[in-house]
Design a protein around this motif. Structure first.
Motif, PDB file in Angstrom:
ATOM      1  N   ARG A 264       0.826  -1.208   0.000  1.00 36.18           N
ATOM      2  CA  ARG A 264       0.000   0.000   0.000  1.00 36.18           C
ATOM      3  C   ARG A 264       0.858   1.255   0.000  1.00 36.18           C
ATOM      4  O   ARG A 264       0.526   2.245  -0.661  1.00 36.18           O
ATOM      5  CB  ARG A 264      -0.935   0.004   1.216  1.00 36.18           C
TER       6      ARG A 264
ATOM      7  N   VAL B 237       3.951   3.497   8.718  1.00 34.16           N
ATOM      8  CA  VAL B 237       3.222   2.275   8.397  1.00 34.16           C
ATOM      9  C   VAL B 237       4.049   1.094   8.884  1.00 34.16           C
ATOM     10  O   VAL B 237       5.262   1.038   8.629  1.00 34.16           O
ATOM     11  CB  VAL B 237       2.972   2.136   6.883  1.00 34.16           C
TER      12      VAL B 237
ATOM     13  N   THR C   2       2.242  -5.509   9.781  1.00 30.26           N
ATOM     14  CA  THR C   2       0.810  -5.596  10.075  1.00 30.26           C
ATOM     15  C   THR C   2      -0.046  -4.734   9.161  1.00 30.26           C
ATOM     16  O   THR C   2      -1.262  -4.946   9.075  1.00 30.26           O
ATOM     17  CB  THR C   2       0.537  -5.176  11.531  1.00 30.26           C
ATOM     18  N   GLY C   3       0.562  -3.739   8.501  1.00 31.96           N
ATOM     19  CA  GLY C   3      -0.200  -2.808   7.681  1.00 31.96           C
ATOM     20  C   GLY C   3      -0.820  -1.672   8.471  1.00 31.96           C
ATOM     21  O   GLY C   3      -1.420  -0.761   7.895  1.00 31.96           O
ATOM     22  N   LYS C   4      -0.683  -1.679   9.804  1.00 34.08           N
ATOM     23  CA  LYS C   4      -1.270  -0.641  10.639  1.00 34.08           C
ATOM     24  C   LYS C   4      -0.414   0.618  10.616  1.00 34.08           C
ATOM     25  O   LYS C   4       0.784   0.570  10.368  1.00 34.08           O
ATOM     26  CB  LYS C   4      -1.425  -1.136  12.076  1.00 34.08           C
ATOM     27  N   THR C   5      -1.057   1.753  10.878  1.00 29.98           N
ATOM     28  CA  THR C   5      -0.335   3.017  10.956  1.00 29.98           C
ATOM     29  C   THR C   5      -0.062   3.355  12.415  1.00 29.98           C
ATOM     30  O   THR C   5      -0.674   2.821  13.330  1.00 29.98           O
ATOM     31  CB  THR C   5      -1.129   4.162  10.307  1.00 29.98           C
TER      32      THR C   5
ATOM     33  N   GLU D 161      -5.804   1.541  12.427  1.00 33.40           N
ATOM     34  CA  GLU D 161      -6.113   2.038  11.088  1.00 33.40           C
ATOM     35  C   GLU D 161      -4.984   1.704  10.111  1.00 33.40           C
ATOM     36  O   GLU D 161      -3.809   1.915  10.406  1.00 33.40           O
ATOM     37  CB  GLU D 161      -6.309   3.548  11.155  1.00 33.40           C
ATOM     38  N   SER D 162      -5.339   1.187   8.955  1.00 31.26           N
ATOM     39  CA  SER D 162      -4.349   0.921   7.912  1.00 31.26           C
ATOM     40  C   SER D 162      -4.140   2.179   7.070  1.00 31.26           C
ATOM     41  O   SER D 162      -4.905   3.151   7.171  1.00 31.26           O
ATOM     42  CB  SER D 162      -4.815  -0.219   7.005  1.00 31.26           C
TER      43      SER D 162
END
Length: 251
Positions: free
Chosen positions: A99, A180, A184-187, A201-202
């Motif tokens: 992403r 990021v 995990t892709g989390k912010t 939240e991603s």
């Protein structure tokens, strides 16, 4: 005035899937008020199917900026090439998550000019790749010093190697920002102190919510988008001189 009703079971399913889906449903309902036949006809004559495309978040943001905040849009750099991203990965020593790579392919940061602030609620700027490398190396160096002094298992880490910064307080001020987590892709966010916050939240959710806030500001509480001389400014601003010039965007 048309009213779009959502059944309880659909609302419950969206809530279980996460806040990003709830936001998407809220925006879709607003769109259906203006266009009840939005989507493509389904197998039933009275049914229309709508697909929510998470890949277009940056196109929506860029399009809004181009139309309404040209000064902020002009501060954005063009996208990075695969060669530039590969060079950054070599410098960082980690793989850029999909992403974040998609974002940088479309926009590789902001120029250090007036109006570069972009992200709610603080107006943080999108970091260019050089700033990403400097920030990451600074955090990793601090982490190594921490481990040498206190040990690798003592307390929360200052910085994990999978955390990749992408926006900061300003183009040049890297004391605060967001990252990021490539695992995990989390912010998450950081400040001047050792405190680091990881959120649910991603990056996709963050940018899609931003696009929704720009296009449908009345649907969201808290800071709202506004304009000062062609610049995007989230507000209302605290400074009296900015507040006097600020024009809220109502959609």
């Amino acid at each position: 005035m048309r009213v779009v009703e959502v059944t309880d079971d659909v609302q419950d399913q969206c809530t279980q899937l996460g806040s990003g889906v709830v936001c998407a449903l809220r925006v879709l309902c607003a769109q259906l008020v203006d266009d009840p036949l939005r989507g493509v006809p389904g197998w039933d004559p009275s049914m229309y199917v709508v697909h929510v495309d998470g890949e277009t978040f940056w196109q929506r943001i860029g399009s809004w900026l181009r139309r309404h905040a040209p000064t902020t849009h002009a501060a954005l750099k063009s996208g990075a090439s695969e060669a530039e991203l590969a060079a950054l990965e070599e410098v960082l020593g980690v793989r850029i998550p999909v992403r974040l790579r998609a974002l940088w392919r479309q926009c590789a940061g902001s120029r250090d000019v007036r109006g570069a602030g972009l992200f709610p609620d603080h107006g943080w700027a999108l970091m260019d790749l050089d700033a990403v490398a400097r920030s990451y190396e600074g955090h990793i160096t601090s982490q190594r010093r921490w481990e040498q002094q206190f040990g690798a298992e003592e307390g929360m880490p200052l910085w994990k190697s999978s955390w990749l910064p992408f926006c900061s307080w300003s183009v040049t001020d890297l004391s605060h920002g967001r990252f990021v987590d490539g695992e995990t892709g989390k912010t998450g966010s950081w400040g001047e102190t050792a405190e680091r916050t990881v959120e649910d939240e991603s990056l996709t959710m963050l940018l899609e919510e931003m696009a929704d806030r720009l296009e449908y500001p009345k649907l969201f509480p808290g800071y709202e988008p506004g304009l000062i001389g062609g610049m995007l400014v989230w507000g209302p601003p605290h400074a009296p001189e900015e507040r006097a010039l600020w024009e809220p965007w109502s959609g």
